[in-house]
Design a protein around this motif. Structure first.
Motif, PDB file in Angstrom:
ATOM      1  N   GLU A 244      -1.524 -52.748  -3.620  1.00  0.00           N
ATOM      2  CA  GLU A 244      -0.357 -53.102  -2.776  1.00  0.00           C
ATOM      3  C   GLU A 244      -1.579 -52.132  -0.810  1.00  0.00           C
ATOM      4  O   GLU A 244      -1.485 -53.526  -0.304  1.00  0.00           O
ATOM      5  N   SER A 247      -4.646 -55.256  -0.886  1.00  0.00           N
ATOM      6  CA  SER A 247      -4.580 -55.897  -0.975  1.00  0.00           C
ATOM      7  C   SER A 247      -3.685 -56.419   0.962  1.00  0.00           C
ATOM      8  O   SER A 247      -3.847 -56.737   1.262  1.00  0.00           O
ATOM      9  N   ASN A 248      -3.524 -55.273   1.996  1.00  0.00           N
ATOM     10  CA  ASN A 248      -3.209 -55.140   2.960  1.00  0.00           C
ATOM     11  C   ASN A 248      -4.123 -54.957   3.947  1.00  0.00           C
ATOM     12  O   ASN A 248      -4.781 -53.906   3.368  1.00  0.00           O
ATOM     13  N   GLY A 251      -3.687 -51.001   4.559  1.00  0.00           N
ATOM     14  CA  GLY A 251      -2.937 -50.972   3.659  1.00  0.00           C
ATOM     15  C   GLY A 251      -2.669 -49.202   4.063  1.00  0.00           C
ATOM     16  O   GLY A 251      -3.797 -48.291   3.161  1.00  0.00           O
ATOM     17  N   GLY A 253      -1.113 -46.572   0.637  1.00  0.00           N
ATOM     18  CA  GLY A 253       0.127 -46.501  -0.336  1.00  0.00           C
ATOM     19  C   GLY A 253       0.730 -45.321  -0.891  1.00  0.00           C
ATOM     20  O   GLY A 253      -0.117 -44.300  -0.422  1.00  0.00           O
ATOM     21  N   HIS A 307      -8.006 -49.114   3.845  1.00  0.00           N
ATOM     22  CA  HIS A 307      -7.206 -48.530   3.191  1.00  0.00           C
ATOM     23  C   HIS A 307      -6.958 -47.357   2.387  1.00  0.00           C
ATOM     24  O   HIS A 307      -8.499 -46.573   2.424  1.00  0.00           O
ATOM     25  N   ASN A 362      -0.260 -51.409   8.029  1.00  0.00           N
ATOM     26  CA  ASN A 362       0.999 -51.599   6.535  1.00  0.00           C
ATOM     27  C   ASN A 362       0.736 -50.077   5.807  1.00  0.00           C
ATOM     28  O   ASN A 362       0.578 -50.135   4.626  1.00  0.00           O
ATOM     29  N   LYS A 364       3.321 -48.844   2.404  1.00  0.00           N
ATOM     30  CA  LYS A 364       4.165 -48.985   1.167  1.00  0.00           C
ATOM     31  C   LYS A 364       4.674 -47.696   0.472  1.00  0.00           C
ATOM     32  O   LYS A 364       3.618 -46.804  -0.340  1.00  0.00           O
TER      33      LYS A 364
END
Ligand SMILES: Nc1ncnc2c1ncn2[C@@H]1O[C@H](COP(=O)(O)OP(=O)(O)O)[C@@H](O)[C@H]1O
Ligand SMILES: O=P(O)(O)OC[C@H]1O[C@](O)(COP(=O)(O)O)[C@@H](O)[C@@H]1O
Ligand SMILES: [Mg+2]
Length: 485
Positions: A244, A247-248, A251, A253, A307, A362, A364
Motif C-alpha cells: 500500500e 503504491s501511493n 504512502g 503503511g 513511502h 497517504n 493506510k
C-alpha cells in the motif's frame, strides 16, 4: 507461601528447585516408570533423566564468575509417584488466545495416555471459573486427534473468575490428582495459589503450569509457544502495508501489533521483515513534535524514499495519548489495564500533522492483532508445544509439583512458580537486540542522551552477557519531551 527450595553447590552453583509431593507427603510409594517397557523408549540409551541434571539460567559465564542459578532438567524419571490407573488429570486454558493452545492440550492427552496409560483426563470448560461453574469435557486421544490444526482452544478460555477455594474444592471433590494449567503471567499466579492451597490441605495433587504468552512477557523462558507463529503471521500485515505504501504518493503503511507492556512481537516482526522503517514499542519512549521527534523522522523518510512502513506495539505511546484525551482507567476481568487504541490515535495525529504542514501523505492503517493470535501454530511451534507438553507430564508423574514447565536456552526445565510470577519480561532497549533493530530500520532512537544514560543506570551498569536472548526486565523512565499540541 511455602519457602523456595534452594540448593547451593561449589563454585557459586545455585539450584532453584521445584517442590515435590514428598515435601509434604513423605511416605508416598514409588513405582517403576512404565516407559521402561515401552518399545519406543526401552531401546533409548539413558532415556531417563538423571535426577541431578540441571540447566543454567545464564549460559554465558566469565572464567572466574560463579556458576549461577540453575533449574531442574525436565524429562522422564526412573521412578514415578502415580500408578497409571490412579491418575485423574485435568487441563485448563486461561487468558488470551495464543497459537498452539490446542497442540499443547492434544499432546498432554497423548503423553498421558500413550506413555503412561492414563485413562481419566478431563478438560475444564472456559478457564478458571469452569472448575466450579461449568461441566467438564472428557478428553481422549480420539477427541483431541485433529485439534492442533485449529486455532483457539477447544476448552474455551476466560479472564477473571479465579476463586482459589472453589477451584481446589472442585479438584478435591472430583478426585483430580494432576492439574495442567495453560496460561500467561496471570494464570501462573493463579496456579501458584492453587498449589499453595493444595499443599495446605495435604492433597496428593501435582499442579503444573504451562506458559502461554503471545506478548512474550513471561520471564526466564526463551520464548512462549505461538510467538514464532505470531511473528510469521505479522509478516502478512507488514507486507500488505508495504505494498500500500509503495503504491501511493508519500504512502505510509501503519501496522498495529499486540504487546501490552512488551514489544517483542513488534521487534521480531520488524527484524524479520526488513521493510519496516520505524518500530515503536512500549519500552522505548518517543515523542511526536520538534527536533528528533517522530513527525520530523516521517517527513525525512518520505522525502528520501517516497513511502514508509511503521510498526506499532499496542502498549507504545499510551502515556502521550492519555495526556491528550479524557483519561479513564479501565481494567479487564483479570485486573489487566485495558489499553486505548494507540494505532487509531497515532495515525490520526500523523494525518493532522501533514495536513497542517500542507504535505501530501497517504496513510493506510492495518490492525491485524486478533488475526495473528487466532491461527493454528506453525510447524516449529507444534514441535515446541509437543516437547513442552511431554515434559510437563513427565514432571507430574515423577511427583514434582508447583512448577512451570519451560524452555531455557533450548532445554526443557521445571521452574518454580515464584520465578515466573515475580516480574514481567520486556525488551531491554539498552541491550544489543534493540540496537540491532535500530540499525536495521535506521530509525532514530527518539531518546535524548539523558534518557539513554538513565536507562543504563536503571537496568544494569554492566549489561548482562547473554541479555539479548529475549529476557530482561527494566523500568522505563518517563518521556522527557511530550506532545506539544
Ligand atoms: N494474581 C492473581 N491471582 C490469581 N489468579 C489470577 C491472578 N491474576 C490473574 N489471575 C487469573 O488468571 C487468569 C488469566 O489471567 P489473565 O491476566 O487474563 O491472562 P494471562 O494468564 O494470559 O496473563 C484469569 O482467570 C485470572 O482471574
Ligand atoms: O483478549 P483481550 O481481552 O481482548 O486482550 C487482548 C490482550 O491479550 C493479549 O493478546 C495477551 O494477553 P495475555 O497474555 O494476558 O492473555 C495482549 O497482547 C492483548 O493486549
Ligand atoms: Mg498476561
Amino acid at each position: 507461601m511455602s519457602s523456595p527450595k534452594i540448593v547451593n553447590g561449589p563454585g557459586g552453583y545455585i539450584l532453584q528447585d521445584v517442590p515435590h509431593l514428598i515435601d509434604y507427603l513423605p511416605d508416598l510409594p514409588t513405582y517403576q516408570n512404565p516407559l521402561k517397557d515401552n518399545p519406543a523408549y526401552s531401546v533409548v540409551k539413558q532415556y531417563f533423566v538423571d535426577t541431578e541434571d540441571t540447566v543454567p539460567e545464564k549460559i554465558i559465564v566469565h572464567k572466574d564468575g560463579p556458576r549461577g542459578i540453575h533449574f531442574r532438567r525436565a524429562g522422564p524419571r526412573q521412578k514415578v509417584y502415580f500408578e497409571s490407573d490412579e491418575v485423574h488429570a485435568c487441563i485448563v486454558t486461561c487468558g488470551g488466545l495464543c497459537p498452539g493452545l490446542n497442540t499443547v492440550i492434544r499432546e498432554i492427552v497423548s503423553s498421558l495416555s500413550h506413555m503412561y496409560g492414563v485413562k481419566r483426563i478431563l478438560g475444564i470448560d472456559g478457564g478458571y471459573r469452569g472448575f466450579y461453574a461449568k461441566n467438564t469435557i472428557p478428553l481422549t486421544s480420539k477427541v483431541v486427534n485433529d485439534i492442533h490444526k485449529r486455532g483457539g482452544t477447544i476448552l474455551g478460555t476466560s479472564r477473571g473468575g479465579h476463586d482459589t477455594k472453589k477451584i481446589v474444592d472442585s479438584i478435591q471433590e472430583r478426585g483430580i490428582n494432576q492439574v495442567y494449567i495453560i496460561g500467561g503471567d496471570g494464570t501462573q499466579r493463579g496456579a501458584s495459589k492453587i498449589f499453595e492451597e493444595i499443599r495446605k490441605r495435604g492433597l496428593k495433587v501435582a499442579v503444573v503450569g504451562i506458559p502461554k504468552t503471545i506478548d512474550n512477557d513471561i520471564p526466564v523462558i526463551d520464548r512462549s509457544f505461538g510467538f514464532d507463529t505470531a511473528v510469521e503471521e505479522a509478516q502478512r500485515a507488514i507486507n500488505a502495508a508495504h505494498v500500500e505504501a509503495e503504491s501511493n504518493e508519500n504512502g505510509i503503511g501503519f501496522v498495529k501489533l499486540m504487546g501490552r507492556h512488551s514489544g517483542f512481537i513488534a521487534m521480531y516482526a520488524t527484524l524479520a521483515s526488513r521493510d519496516v522503517d520505524c518500530c515503536l514499542i512500549p519500552e522505548s519512549p518517543f515523542y511526536l513534535e520538534g527536533e528528533g521527534g517522530l513527525f520530523e523522522y516521517i517527513e525525512k523518510r518520505l522525502k528520501e524514499h517516497g513511502h514508509m512502513v511503521i510498526v506499532l506495539a499496542e502498549g507504545a505511546g499510551q502515556e502521550m495519548m492519555t495526556k491528550s484525551m479524557e483519561s479513564t482507567t479501565l481494567e479487564d476481568a483479570s485486573g489487566n489495564k485495558v489499553l486505548k487504541d494507540v494505532g487509531l490515535w497515532l495515525s490520526q495525529s500523523i494525518k493532522d500533522h501533514f495536513k497542517k504542514i500542507k504535505m501530501v501523505m497517504n496513510l493506510k492503517y492495518i490492525d491485524p492483532t486478533y488475526m495473528i493470535r487466532a491461527i493454528p501454530s506453525n510447524a516449529a511451534d507444534n514441535v515446541y508445544c509437543t516437547l513442552l507438553a511431554q515434559s510437563a507430564v513427565h514432571g507430574a508423574m515423577a511427583g514434582y509439583t508447583g512448577y512451570t514447565s519451560g524452555l531455557v536456552h533450548g532445554r526443557q526445565t521445571y521452574i518454580p512458580f515464584y520465578r515466573i510470577t515475580e516480574k514481567q519480561n520486556s525488551v531491554v532497549i539498552t541491550d544489543r537486540m534493540w540496537a540491532r533493530l535500530l540499525s536495521s530500520t535506521n530509525q532514530l532512537s527518539f531518546l535524548g542522551p539523558k534518557n539513554i544514560s538513565e536507562q543504563k543506570k536503571e537496568t544494569h551498569e554492566t549489561p548482562s552477557p547473554d541479555s539479548e536472548i529475549c529476557n530482561g526486565v527494566v523500568h522505563i523512565p518517563p518521556v522527557t519531551k511530550e506532545i506539544t499540541k
